[in-house]
Motif scaffolding. Structure first.
Motif, short mmCIF file in Angstrom:
data_model
loop_
_atom_site.label_atom_id
_atom_site.label_comp_id
_atom_site.label_asym_id
_atom_site.label_seq_id
_atom_site.Cartn_x
_atom_site.Cartn_y
_atom_site.Cartn_z
N TYR A 1 82.31 27.94 39.31
CA TYR A 1 82.42 27.29 40.69
C TYR A 1 83.52 26.47 40.60
CZ TYR A 1 78.11 28.72 42.70
OH TYR A 1 76.88 29.74 43.23
N GLU A 53 86.28 17.87 48.10
CA GLU A 53 85.80 19.06 48.57
C GLU A 53 84.57 19.53 47.98
OE1 GLU A 53 89.79 21.47 49.81
OE2 GLU A 53 88.14 22.43 48.93
N GLY A 54 83.46 20.38 48.50
CA GLY A 54 82.62 20.77 47.71
C GLY A 54 82.83 21.91 46.69
N LEU A 55 81.95 22.53 46.27
CA LEU A 55 82.03 23.48 45.44
C LEU A 55 82.34 24.88 45.91
CD1 LEU A 55 80.69 21.46 43.58
CD2 LEU A 55 80.12 23.24 41.88
N LEU A 76 82.56 29.11 44.93
CA LEU A 76 82.44 30.03 43.99
C LEU A 76 83.93 30.79 43.54
CD1 LEU A 76 80.45 32.06 42.63
CD2 LEU A 76 80.90 33.81 44.38
N GLN A 124 85.87 22.91 41.98
CA GLN A 124 85.68 21.73 42.95
C GLN A 124 86.86 21.26 43.21
OE1 GLN A 124 83.19 18.50 42.18
NE2 GLN A 124 82.75 18.24 44.38
N PHE A 182 83.00 24.33 37.08
CA PHE A 182 81.43 24.35 36.61
C PHE A 182 81.06 25.60 36.53
CE2 PHE A 182 80.49 19.93 37.91
CZ PHE A 182 81.27 19.55 38.85
#
Lengths: 110, 117
Positions: free
Chosen positions: A36, A42-44, A46, A38, A89
């Protein structure tokens, strides 16, 4: 217990350099593996995934191969861009849990 | 298709207060996950809800709780707030398949930034 270990950051590279971010895991059974990304604020999202041994996930020039023999899922890109600067991540998912690595911050210099 | 939405974007509280964070999953997704991302740290798994039930819980005290509603949206409640609860709280949803559950990627919202003064 199950775990995901990824390369500690921060990692700083020049534009067009080759990137590798290492990720290894310990798990029982046959998990699916993910990367992932980020971006700031922002959010993560894919980036790519692989669901079985020897699968190669790829997206936006990034690649990672599910290596069961070395329990690894290293992220690679042949030529990074400034826009690739983000936190990456590694994660694995099984039927009962999902575990994320601690994240690797990547900064690309123009 | 609308993505995962979280509200509020920012929340400021003081020690001892209670906070409620909300999450709406992608339409058709039945599983909702909550994570805490403290500054400079990775994601710590908090809670997983599926079909209205709590399926798994991370290593957090009982003052972190939540629920999932019949429409699959979810709330995270944090009671007796402490300074170290300051973090970005992320919600994610997945499409719950049958045996293929584990290969579904998580779709994340942009998070709620909780600040404790």
């Amino acid at each position: 217990g199950d775990s995901v270990t990824q390369m500690e950051g921060p990692v700083t590279l020049s534009e067009e350099a080759f990137l590798t971010i290492n990720c290894t895991y310990t798990a029982t059974g046959y998990p699916s593996l993910f990367w992932y990304v980020q971006y700031p604020g922002e959010g993560l999202q894919l980036l790519l995934k692989a669901t079985k041994a020897d699968d190669k996930g790829s997206n936006k020039g990034f690649e990672a191969t599910y290596r069961k023999e070395t329990t690894s899922f290293h992220l690679e890109k042949g030529s990074v861009q400034v826009s690739d600067s983000a936190v990456y991540f590694c994660a694995y998912s099984s039927a009962s849990k999902i575990i994320f690595g601690s994240g690797t911050r990547l900064s690309i210099r123009p | 298709e609308a993505g995962v939405t979280q509200s509020p974007t920012h929340l400021i509280k003081t020690r001892g207060q209670q906070a409620t964070l909300r999450c709406s999953p992608i339409s058709g997704h039945t599983s909702v996950y909550w994570y805490q991302q403290a500054l400079g740290l990775g994601l710590q798994f908090l809670l997983w809800y599926d079909e209205g039930e709590e399926r798994n819980r991370g290593n957090f005290p009982p003052r972190f709780s939540g629920r999932q509603f019949p429409n699959y949206s979810s709330e995270l409640n944090v009671n007796a707030l402490e300074l170290e609860d300051s973090a970005l709280y992320l919600c994610a949803s997945t499409l719950r398949g049958h045996r293929a559950y584990s290969n579904q990627p998580q779709h994340f919202g942009d998070g709620t930034r909780l600040s404790i003064l």
